[in-house]
Design a protein around this motif. Structure first.
Motif, PDB file in Angstrom:
ATOM      1  N   SER A  38       0.812  -1.221   0.000  1.00 52.55           N
ATOM      2  CA  SER A  38       0.000   0.000   0.000  1.00 52.55           C
ATOM      3  C   SER A  38       0.843   1.267   0.000  1.00 52.55           C
ATOM      4  O   SER A  38       0.371   2.335  -0.396  1.00 52.55           O
ATOM      5  CB  SER A  38      -0.923   0.003   1.224  1.00 52.55           C
ATOM      6  OG  SER A  38      -1.789  -1.113   1.217  1.00 52.55           O
ATOM      7  N   PHE A  39       2.094   1.153   0.450  1.00 54.15           N
ATOM      8  CA  PHE A  39       2.925   2.344   0.592  1.00 54.15           C
ATOM      9  C   PHE A  39       3.993   2.447  -0.498  1.00 54.15           C
ATOM     10  O   PHE A  39       5.038   3.074  -0.311  1.00 54.15           O
ATOM     11  CB  PHE A  39       3.558   2.363   1.985  1.00 54.15           C
ATOM     12  CG  PHE A  39       2.529   2.272   3.069  1.00 54.15           C
ATOM     13  CD1 PHE A  39       1.737   3.359   3.365  1.00 54.15           C
ATOM     14  CD2 PHE A  39       2.320   1.092   3.752  1.00 54.15           C
ATOM     15  CE1 PHE A  39       0.763   3.278   4.344  1.00 54.15           C
ATOM     16  CE2 PHE A  39       1.355   1.003   4.739  1.00 54.15           C
ATOM     17  CZ  PHE A  39       0.568   2.103   5.029  1.00 54.15           C
ATOM     18  N   TYR A  42       6.301   5.675  -1.432  1.00 57.07           N
ATOM     19  CA  TYR A  42       6.552   6.511  -0.258  1.00 57.07           C
ATOM     20  C   TYR A  42       8.052   6.517  -0.012  1.00 57.07           C
ATOM     21  O   TYR A  42       8.717   5.482  -0.110  1.00 57.07           O
ATOM     22  CB  TYR A  42       5.842   5.965   0.981  1.00 57.07           C
ATOM     23  CG  TYR A  42       4.391   6.354   1.072  1.00 57.07           C
ATOM     24  CD1 TYR A  42       3.954   7.253   2.042  1.00 57.07           C
ATOM     25  CD2 TYR A  42       3.456   5.833   0.185  1.00 57.07           C
ATOM     26  CE1 TYR A  42       2.623   7.618   2.138  1.00 57.07           C
ATOM     27  CE2 TYR A  42       2.121   6.194   0.269  1.00 57.07           C
ATOM     28  CZ  TYR A  42       1.710   7.087   1.246  1.00 57.07           C
ATOM     29  OH  TYR A  42       0.398   7.446   1.325  1.00 57.07           O
ATOM     30  N   HIS A  63       4.831  10.587   0.954  1.00 55.48           N
ATOM     31  CA  HIS A  63       4.692  10.226  -0.457  1.00 55.48           C
ATOM     32  C   HIS A  63       5.644  11.066  -1.303  1.00 55.48           C
ATOM     33  O   HIS A  63       5.929  12.233  -0.978  1.00 55.48           O
ATOM     34  CB  HIS A  63       3.244  10.443  -0.910  1.00 55.48           C
ATOM     35  CG  HIS A  63       2.923   9.776  -2.209  1.00 55.48           C
ATOM     36  ND1 HIS A  63       3.236  10.340  -3.429  1.00 55.48           N
ATOM     37  CD2 HIS A  63       2.340   8.577  -2.491  1.00 55.48           C
ATOM     38  CE1 HIS A  63       2.837   9.538  -4.399  1.00 55.48           C
ATOM     39  NE2 HIS A  63       2.296   8.451  -3.854  1.00 55.48           N
ATOM     40  N   LEU A  72       5.493   4.719   9.409  1.00 56.12           N
ATOM     41  CA  LEU A  72       5.139   3.338   9.077  1.00 56.12           C
ATOM     42  C   LEU A  72       5.757   2.439  10.143  1.00 56.12           C
ATOM     43  O   LEU A  72       6.958   2.544  10.426  1.00 56.12           O
ATOM     44  CB  LEU A  72       5.676   2.969   7.698  1.00 56.12           C
ATOM     45  CG  LEU A  72       5.486   1.530   7.244  1.00 56.12           C
ATOM     46  CD1 LEU A  72       4.009   1.182   7.141  1.00 56.12           C
ATOM     47  CD2 LEU A  72       6.176   1.308   5.897  1.00 56.12           C
ATOM     48  N   PRO A 164      -0.274   6.550   8.155  1.00 62.00           N
ATOM     49  CA  PRO A 164      -0.136   5.935   6.835  1.00 62.00           C
ATOM     50  C   PRO A 164      -1.476   5.566   6.215  1.00 62.00           C
ATOM     51  O   PRO A 164      -1.679   5.731   5.015  1.00 62.00           O
ATOM     52  CB  PRO A 164       0.713   4.695   7.122  1.00 62.00           C
ATOM     53  CG  PRO A 164       1.504   5.053   8.327  1.00 62.00           C
ATOM     54  CD  PRO A 164       0.585   5.914   9.154  1.00 62.00           C
ATOM     55  N   SER A 167      -3.209   8.531   4.871  1.00 67.74           N
ATOM     56  CA  SER A 167      -2.424   9.217   3.852  1.00 67.74           C
ATOM     57  C   SER A 167      -2.294   8.421   2.552  1.00 67.74           C
ATOM     58  O   SER A 167      -1.527   8.800   1.683  1.00 67.74           O
ATOM     59  CB  SER A 167      -1.011   9.505   4.392  1.00 67.74           C
ATOM     60  OG  SER A 167      -1.077  10.276   5.568  1.00 67.74           O
ATOM     61  N   LEU A 168      -3.022   7.321   2.442  1.00 65.79           N
ATOM     62  CA  LEU A 168      -2.845   6.455   1.276  1.00 65.79           C
ATOM     63  C   LEU A 168      -3.268   7.130  -0.022  1.00 65.79           C
ATOM     64  O   LEU A 168      -2.699   6.859  -1.080  1.00 65.79           O
ATOM     65  CB  LEU A 168      -3.634   5.152   1.453  1.00 65.79           C
ATOM     66  CG  LEU A 168      -2.993   4.111   2.379  1.00 65.79           C
ATOM     67  CD1 LEU A 168      -3.916   2.917   2.533  1.00 65.79           C
ATOM     68  CD2 LEU A 168      -1.647   3.656   1.825  1.00 65.79           C
TER      69      LEU A 168
END
Length: 352
Positions: A38-39, A42, A63, A72, A164, A167-168
């Motif tokens: 998902s990150f 980043y 990001h 994270l 996190p 902020s996705l």
């Protein structure tokens, strides 16, 4: 792989088959870019910090397009994938930091929260929630039948809380009712206009230093047609307006007006004022065009004797005290004007 420049990093990450490899979580350093999950995309902005209670590592991330600072949490034995291409220590100019969202204890009817997406293949930003006086109404669809249920202020705070998970998709901006709306472009606040308020010559901004000039806006029965020309493409190629990636490309946008879309725009010349015209209590975009530009409420304005400097003391949208130093040039955009007795601006002449 040795660190590369930030621009070279973006160039290497444009390819879908960019090389990646696992790395122990404890070995993550500023400049590593997460390559999976998902990150993905980043960037690590600080060294991992052990959490005493949980035993996890808190890794500062943001990001690549900028956004709220987040952490994270990884197990010490985790091996996240990162791109082999990495840069050195990232700066706020390269990966901008957007101030955290503050939802007041007593929101006003009409207050909105908007979400600016990291990746958007259309222009225009719409509100995700609007306060009705009791709850926050879903505004993600122009059709009421397709909207989700209202939520309380407590739930709304949790939804936008910098993390996190929150902020996705992008970064949130709080727009109080009765105040000119604003958005962010590369970490700096800019005015937000509706299609109805756009005019020829306005410059619409995209993340990654992208800029489009409005050629004309035509009203018709179904809304408005906005015609623009690319002044400068975004450095985040393939992430914004993929059909308009070269200088001079034409862009045409249809806006029905039903969604209340906002467009991040550079202020016009007549919208900029000097510090000497500010009043205590004004909400402004301070020091527009400078790297330290921000939105704040004015607490006081001072002129420094002998020297041609103006000092503006203010409180930022996330509650931090700030002090801005500019000359006599027009560097402030008034978002909300506060009346002052006798109409006198709150300027004092002494050294702060």
């Amino acid at each position: 792989m040795d660190p590369v420049s930030f621009s070279d990093l973006l160039g290497l990450l444009r390819f879908p088959n960019a090389e990646s490899a696992p790395i122990p979580a404890a070995q993550l350093t500023p400049g590593h870019v997460l390559a999976s999950g998902s990150f993905e995309r980043y960037v690590v902005t600080g060294l991992p910090v052990p959490e005493q209670r949980s035993g996890l590592l808190a890794v500062p991330i943001r990001h690549l397009h900028g956004g709220h600072a987040a952490s994270l949490y990884l197990s010490p034995d985790a091996e996240p994938y990162v791109y082999r291409a990495r840069t050195g220590r990232v700066s706020g100019l390269q990966v901008p930091v957007i101030p955290r969202v503050h939802i007041p204890d007593a929101p006003q009817v009409g207050d909105r929260v908007v979400l600016q997406h990291y990746v958007a293949h259309r222009l225009g930003v719409r509100a995700v929630r609007e306060f009705t006086g009791e709850q926050w109404e879903d505004r993600t669809s122009p059709d009421a039948a397709d909207r989700g249920r209202p939520v309380s202020t407590a739930v709304m705070r949790e939804e936008v809380r910098p993390s996190p998970v929150a902020s996705l998709r992008g970064w949130y901006v709080y727009l109080p009712a009765g105040q000119r709306p604003y958005l962010y472009a590369d970490g700096a606040p800019v005015l937000a206009r509706t299609a109805a308020s756009l005019t020829g010559g306005d410059v619409v901004r995209l993340p990654g230093r992208g800029a489009l000039e409005v050629q004309d806006v035509r009203a018709h029965a179904d809304g408005r047609t906005i015609r623009l020309r690319v002044l400068q493409p975004s450095v985040h190629q393939g992430r914004h307006l993929v059909w308009a990636s070269r200088e001079g490309d034409a862009v045409e946008v249809e806006d029905s007006g039903r969604s209340g879309l906002l467009y991040p725009c550079e202020p016009r010349t007549d919208e900029l004022v000097p510090a000497s015209e500010l009043n205590v209590g004004d909400t402004v975009i301070a020091a527009y065009g400078r790297s330290y530009s921000h939105v704040a409420t004015v607490d006081g304005v001072w002129r420094q004797p002998v020297r041609a400097y103006m000092h503006v003391h203010a409180t930022s949208v996330d509650g931090r005290p700030t002090r801005t130093q500019t000359g006599f040039e027009n560097r402030y955009v008034i978002l909300r004007r506060t009346a002052v007795a006798c109409g006198m601006p709150a300027v004092a002449a002494h050294t702060p």
